[in-house]
Design a protein around this motif. Structure first.
Motif, PDB file in Angstrom:
ATOM      1  N   HIS A 230      -0.003   0.866   2.011  1.00 35.36           N
ATOM      2  CA  HIS A 230      -1.415   0.800   2.395  1.00 35.36           C
ATOM      3  C   HIS A 230      -1.601   0.981   3.894  1.00 35.36           C
ATOM      4  CE1 HIS A 230      -1.779  -1.807  -1.447  1.00 35.36           C
ATOM      5  NE2 HIS A 230      -1.817  -0.525  -1.720  1.00 35.36           N
ATOM      6  N   ARG A 245      -8.888  -0.871   1.254  1.00 42.59           N
ATOM      7  CA  ARG A 245      -7.641  -0.593   0.532  1.00 42.59           C
ATOM      8  C   ARG A 245      -6.648  -1.736   0.709  1.00 42.59           C
ATOM      9  NH1 ARG A 245      -5.674   5.062  -0.970  1.00 42.59           N
ATOM     10  NH2 ARG A 245      -7.865   4.800  -1.442  1.00 42.59           N
ATOM     11  N   ALA A 246      -6.537  -2.246   1.914  1.00 42.08           N
ATOM     12  CA  ALA A 246      -5.568  -3.304   2.196  1.00 42.08           C
ATOM     13  C   ALA A 246      -5.924  -4.618   1.521  1.00 42.08           C
ATOM     14  CB  ALA A 246      -5.455  -3.504   3.699  1.00 42.08           C
TER      15      ALA A 246
END
Length: 260
Positions: A230, A245-246
């Motif tokens: 990520h 996303r993380a």
């Protein structure tokens, strides 16, 4: 709509339409050697080196994961139900001189020979499954005794604080959050499909692991340490999208077919 046109047909046609631009998106194609190495590390951690073992990449798309497995020394077959995806995958393999077999098939009902693979890998497939219990039993049957399945997936549905912040920022300053908007018809198709698949509320790791156990798999391990992947992907995403996303519920699940 034609009564014989099933949800599986709609899923296949949706991804066929996505094929021409699939490799342009972060999370589909790999855009740096650092991200490629992070994927290799994940596969080596759970699968070990290929050493000529037979690997099946389920819902292989344009062959991104197939090429990673091939590079690790696996003898790779990529299976996808979309001819446009397979066309792109075969062209990519030809350009790279990679001896990868790509075949047309439904990942939920592959028609492949039982006990013909040492390794099965899926990336971002499970959340779209119509009948995961049946699919998992099928995948179990495809593995040789001692074979390994690695599922890389996530809950891309559930609302989060970061998602709400992105929506708020996008409303204040359209485009600032870097949100990519699909054409309306494509977005509506995606939402219609999502509302009808099994994991319509999000594919959580524990539920996936439980279904794998019911399908006969053992030694099931949930790996949530995908931060290296990520982190590299975030470098090619706008700040808020990289943060999203993380912070999403993303994971890998390893499951083993025990020796008989």
């Amino acid at each position: 709509m034609n009564a014989n046109y099933t949800l599986r047909d709609e899923i296949r046609d949706y991804w066929s339409l996505r094929a021409p631009t699939f490799d342009q998106q972060v999370g589909h194609e790999i855009f740096s050697e650092a991200e490629r190495q992070a994927w290799r590390d994940l596969f080596l951690r759970h699968l070990g080196p290929g050493e000529g073992r037979q690997a099946l990449d389920l819902a292989s798309g344009t062959g991104v994961i197939s090429h990673l497995l091939h590079g690790l020394g696996f003898d790779v077959t990529g299976l996808d139900w979309s001819e446009p995806m397979l066309s792109q995958a075969r062209a990519k393999a030809a350009r790279n001189g990679a001896d990868i077999r790509f075949i047309l098939g439904d990942a939920e009902r592959t028609l492949e020979k039982p006990e013909s693979y040492d390794v099965l890998v899926t990336r971002h497939l499970v959340w779209t499954l119509v009948d995961p219990a049946t699919a998992f039993r099928e995948w179990h049957s495809l593995l040789k005794p001692g074979g390994r399945l690695l599922v890389v997936d996530g809950d891309f549905v559930s609302d989060t604080l970061v998602k709400r912040v992105i929506r708020f920022v996008e409303k204040l300053v359209p485009g600032l959050a870097g949100a990519a908007h699909a054409p309306n018809a494509m977005r509506e198709t995606h939402e219609r499909i999502l509302s009808r698949v099994y994991f319509s509320k999000g594919a959580r790791a524990q539920e996936v692991a439980a279904l794998l156990g019911e399908a006969g798999f053992a030694h099931i391990v949930i790996d949530r340490d995908l931060k290296q992947i990520h982190r590299q992907q975030a470098k090619n995403l706008p700040l808020l999208k990289g943060l999203e996303r993380a912070t999403q519920h993303r994971y890998a699940v390893l499951a083993v077919k025990t020796s008989t």
